[in-house]
Write an enzyme that holds these catalytic residues in place. Structure first.
Site, mmCIF file in Angstrom:
data_model
loop_
_atom_site.group_PDB
_atom_site.id
_atom_site.type_symbol
_atom_site.label_atom_id
_atom_site.label_comp_id
_atom_site.label_asym_id
_atom_site.label_seq_id
_atom_site.Cartn_x
_atom_site.Cartn_y
_atom_site.Cartn_z
ATOM 1 C CE1 TYR A 7 10.684 39.380 16.410
ATOM 2 C CE2 TYR A 7 8.604 40.358 16.227
ATOM 3 C CZ TYR A 7 9.630 40.011 15.558
ATOM 4 O OH TYR A 7 10.096 40.313 14.433
ATOM 5 C CG ASP A 46 5.165 45.369 20.242
ATOM 6 O OD1 ASP A 46 4.204 45.749 19.613
ATOM 7 O OD2 ASP A 46 6.323 45.184 20.142
ATOM 8 C CE LYS A 99 2.668 40.811 13.025
ATOM 9 N NZ LYS A 99 3.548 41.082 14.223
ATOM 10 C CE1 TYR A 103 12.574 36.085 10.906
ATOM 11 C CE2 TYR A 103 10.442 35.832 10.072
ATOM 12 C CZ TYR A 103 11.154 36.566 10.620
ATOM 13 O OH TYR A 103 10.738 37.994 11.405
#
Ligand SMILES: *Cc1c(COP(=O)(O)O)cnc(C)c1O
Length: 428
Positions: A142, A242, A271, A14
């Protein structure tokens, strides 16, 4: 070697490599601290993209990894198995609600979403149900940076959603069904109607439970989640949750869906799974999903496999992380963090430029009307010796669940200070 050459060899995420200022070099981590090569120390407010839930370098996790490293850092998972993965799968099956009993490992969160989507598609095919090719997902959602996970991510027509570069890939992403979260009667009726219309096209519905992370740290309540689950049931649609961000204590329960008392058909975790030590993710399926793959027909086997899936070193770290969730009071710590965040971020409410202040579990958010100079803002936090990385219009904290009250206060006071300074600047 010139600095610029040095930096262009490693292409950063990014980042506009031409104009980005030199990234900050880290030499070591421990607890909630990041040590830089110039000797400074930052307090980490975001636990390395929300992974390091027990703090960095937790000695118990490091010890477990060292032990595993000595005997077998890695071996392939095709046709071979090993105790760290078998043990971890069993523990995750026990920890996950309901009959989420079958664990498919992968290398990263995005891949675990790809796996979930493929699983849903093949589930339909294995039952000789044709035409279920689309997915239904939600605004501000997302689900990852790979192509299929991007296709179920909000395309981001809303200027404040932060969906990395979605529009540039639009033509390459199959169009899916996008809905508003059913927060009230009108949006619930709309979702019901959309499902009714599209249910013969939809392989699965996917949503981040209770907190939409990258889409702007937006919260929804358990009733919204229950409505989604009820409507999926009504229309016979598979539900994928998710939990890559929300899982492992972040919202105040081990998994966010527990708070709503719902059991998805498929759940993704990543994560925090290894406590931030090393990459690992998993897709966990309910028994009825798994059973659709059991057959005498080899073609009905689930067709996915990653070279490094279920790496023993990563599984050892994850097992150690689960031990810590059992032996240490993470949920009490999360509740204490929640209380402290509520109290200490509250002064931001009402400051000019602040749209909202909200807290859920160990997530604290100060939502701005807009952030004009992101880079300058990020640098202000570094001057305060904290690592806080705002995005879009959102300044947030998602620290280690083990952070002590002093370090957390330094993070919240840095935010209050920076936001109020910007307020004064705007007034001048
Ligand atoms: C971070 C994240 C992902 C992607 O995980 P990676 O490990 O970065 O591939 C997917 N879904 C959610 C909700 C996430 O927060």
């Amino acid at each position: 070697m010139k600095n610029s050459d040095h930096h262009s060899a490693a292409w950063l995420p990014y980042a506009q490599m031409k104009t980005a200022l030199a990234p900050i070099k880290v030499v070591s981590t421990s607890g909630t601290r990041i040590r830089l090569d110039d000797g400074r120390e930052l307090i980490d407010g975001i636990a390395s993209w929300w992974t390091a839930c027990h703090g960095y370098n937790h000695p118990y996790i490091i010890g477990a990894m060292q032990k595993q490293l000595a005997s077998m850092p890695h071996v392939m998972f095709g046709g071979l198995v090993h105790e760290p993965a078998l043990n971890l799968a069993e523990r995750l099956a026990k920890l996950a609600p309901g009959d989420l009993n079958h664990v498919f490992f992968s290398e990263s969160g995005s891949v675990s979403v790809e796996v979930a989507l493929k699983m849903a598609v093949q589930y339909r095919l294995n039952r000789d149900e044709q035409g279920y090719i689309k997915f239904l997902s939600f605004r501000d959602g997302y689900h990852g940076d790979t192509m299929a996970s991007m296709a179920v991510t909000d395309p981001g027509e809303n200027a404040y959603t932060h969906v990395p570069g979605y529009e540039r890939f639009r033509e390459h992403l199959p169009e899916q069904c996008l809905a508003d979260l059913p927060r009230d009667d009108a949006s619930t009726t709309a979702l019901d109607a959309l499902m009714q219309r599209e249910k013969l096209n939809i392989a699965a519905v996917i949503v981040e439970p209770l907190v939409q992370g990258v889409g702007g740290m937006k919260f929804h309540d358990i009733n919204t989640l229950k409505r989604i689950a009820d409507l999926c049931k009504k229309h016979g649609l598979l539900l994928i949750l998710d939990e890559i961000f929300t899982g492992f204590g972040r919202t105040g329960s081990v998994f966010a869906c527990e708070q709503a008392g719902i059991v998805p058909d498929i759940m993704c975790v990543g994560k925090g799974l290894t406590g931030g030590a090393i990459t690992l993710a998993a897709t966990i399926a309910r028994s009825h999903v798994y059973e659709a793959f059991l057959s005498d027909d080899p073609k009905k086997a689930f067709m996915h496999g990653g070279t490094y899936m279920a790496s023993p070193l990563a599984c050892a770290a994850a097992n150690a992380s689960l031990d810590l969730f059992e032996s240490e009071p993470r949920m009490e710590q999360t509740r204490a963090i929640e209380k402290q965040l509520c109290e200490e971020l509250e002064p931001c409410r009402g400051m000019s430029g602040v749209l909202d202040v909200r807290v859920k579990g160990a997530i604290g958010v100060v939502q701005m009307a807009k952030i004009d100079d992101m880079h300058a803002l990020r640098m202000q936090f570094i001057k305060h010796n904290v690592w806080v990385r705002p995005f879009a219009n959102t300044i947030y904290l998602a620290p280690a669940l083990t952070i002590d009250t002093q370090d957390l206060s330094k993070l919240t006071s840095a935010i209050v200070n920076v936001v109020s300074k910007n307020e004064n600047k705007a007034a001048a």
